[in-house]
Enzyme design. Structure first.
Site, PDB file in Angstrom:
ATOM      1  N   SER A   1       2.827   9.857  -7.650  1.00 43.82           N
ATOM      2  CA  SER A   1       3.975   9.219  -6.848  1.00 43.82           C
ATOM      3  C   SER A   1       5.176   9.673  -7.564  1.00 43.82           C
ATOM      4  O   SER A   1       6.460   9.433  -7.149  1.00 43.82           O
ATOM      5  CB  SER A   1       3.550   7.745  -6.824  1.00 43.82           C
ATOM      6  OG  SER A   1       3.450   7.347  -8.010  1.00 43.82           O
TER       7      SER A   1
ATOM      8  N   GLY B   1       3.029   1.531  -7.200  1.00 52.04           N
ATOM      9  CA  GLY B   1       2.284   0.359  -7.600  1.00 52.04           C
ATOM     10  C   GLY B   1       2.125  -0.703  -6.863  1.00 52.04           C
ATOM     11  O   GLY B   1       1.243  -1.437  -6.656  1.00 52.04           O
TER      12      GLY B   1
ATOM     13  N   CYS C   1      -2.748  10.098  -9.957  1.00 52.97           N
ATOM     14  CA  CYS C   1      -2.072   8.955  -9.693  1.00 52.97           C
ATOM     15  C   CYS C   1      -3.326   7.622  -9.552  1.00 52.97           C
ATOM     16  O   CYS C   1      -3.893   7.848  -8.693  1.00 52.97           O
ATOM     17  CB  CYS C   1      -1.082   8.989  -8.761  1.00 52.97           C
ATOM     18  SG  CYS C   1      -0.313   7.628  -8.246  1.00 52.97           S
ATOM     19  N   ASN C   2      -3.211   6.825 -10.414  1.00 50.21           N
ATOM     20  CA  ASN C   2      -4.236   5.992 -10.341  1.00 50.21           C
ATOM     21  C   ASN C   2      -4.010   4.803  -9.172  1.00 50.21           C
ATOM     22  O   ASN C   2      -4.807   4.604  -8.280  1.00 50.21           O
ATOM     23  CB  ASN C   2      -3.913   4.748 -11.419  1.00 50.21           C
ATOM     24  CG  ASN C   2      -4.436   5.103 -12.746  1.00 50.21           C
ATOM     25  OD1 ASN C   2      -5.883   5.287 -12.843  1.00 50.21           O
ATOM     26  ND2 ASN C   2      -3.764   5.884 -13.347  1.00 50.21           N
TER      27      ASN C   2
ATOM     28  N   CYS D   1      -2.693   3.532 -16.040  1.00 50.79           N
ATOM     29  CA  CYS D   1      -1.699   4.274 -15.421  1.00 50.79           C
ATOM     30  C   CYS D   1      -1.145   5.281 -16.281  1.00 50.79           C
ATOM     31  O   CYS D   1      -1.094   5.420 -17.457  1.00 50.79           O
ATOM     32  CB  CYS D   1      -0.409   3.128 -15.261  1.00 50.79           C
ATOM     33  SG  CYS D   1       1.482   3.983 -14.831  1.00 50.79           S
TER      34      CYS D   1
END
Length: 280
Positions: A16, A48, A78-79, A197
């Protein structure tokens, strides 16, 4: 079924924002021979705190863009995207789009490694609000290691601190200490903390300073890289679809100038970047 280029192409890495650059760096250190294409949806970051549906839609657009630019394999670096969009894309979209292409996340490789790292079987996760709320780490770890107890704390300001170039400031120290203390109060038996993250490795010096003695910190770049190397060894048909020129292209949905400036914080080098639109 959509048609994508069939000739071999680069490995796509999507995030992101900028955090995925830490994952890309880890992968390129271990596997420098391949070509890579990094796409940051910086114009719509951060993900997030966004809903599952929105994160899924945005991530799907990015994956389609990377497929259309020749990638057969895309890593969600990206988590939040791994937590909120990966499974739907794998199960619902890929069979219709192109069953030979693959999208991989970064939560599973991290979870797979954790069993060898914790002795107390109590681990902590520091991540964005979206990743913590999704419970993705707890679920993945529980599947693999039912005996491990997982506690998580959201760190809403950490990514913003990193992107502002303030990772080494006293202010950063204050917010890092606050969240680590909160996590350790939740479960004093924690002996391993996952930085869930991809921005957070840039706060590593502050994290190390503020964790209790003997607590291990797990940052994702190396583990994801090892997992990818293993994946390509087990899937030679995918490996044959990746070009090997040792190059890396950068794409952003934001201003090219802004991306170059912030990317320097993560990569310590100047990069050339091109603008793309994901909504076309």
């Amino acid at each position: 079924m959509m048609t994508f280029p069939q000739q071999p192409g680069p490995i796509g890495v999507f995030d992101s924002g900028y955090g995925g650059l830490t994952v890309l760096h880890g992968i390129r250190q271990l596997l420098p021979q391949y070509d890579y294409m990094y796409l940051g949806d910086n114009a719509r970051a951060p993900y997030g705190s966004r809903s599952f549906e929105v994160v899924y839609q945005f991530t799907r657009q990015a994956v389609l863009k990377l497929f259309s630019m020749g990638c057969h394999l895309v890593i969600l670096g990206c988590n939040t995207a791994s937590a909120k969009a990966l499974r739907t894309i794998q199960q619902r979209d890929l069979p219709m789009l192109d069953p030979s292409r693959r999208v991989l996340g970064i939560i599973r490789p991290t979870a797979e490694t954790i069993g060898n790292l914790t002795e107390s079987r109590h681990i902590g996760v520091l991540a964005t609000e979206g990743t913590i709320k999704s419970q993705s780490y707890s679920m993945e770890i529980r599947k693999l290691f039912p005996d491990i107890h997982v506690s998580g704390v959201a760190c809403p300001l950490w990514a913003a601190i990193v992107e502002a170039g303030e990772a080494d400031s006293p202010g950063a120290d204050y917010f890092v200490k606050k969240r680590i203390d909160q996590l350790m109060r939740k479960d004093p038996l924690i002996d391993t903390i996952i930085l869930g993250c991809t921005h957070y490795p840039l706060l590593m010096s502050s994290v190390v300073k503020n964790v209790p003695k003997g607590v291990r910190i797990m940052s994702q770049g190396t583990y994801v890289a090892n997992s990818l190397a293993d994946y390509l060894k087990r899937h030679p048909e995918m490996e044959r679809n990746i070009t090997q020129g040792g190059t890396c292209r950068y794409l952003t949905t934001e201003s090219e100038e802004r991306f170059s400036e912030t990317a320097r914080i993560f990569l310590h080098e100047d990069v050339t970047v091109n603008h793309v639109d994901l909504t076309e």
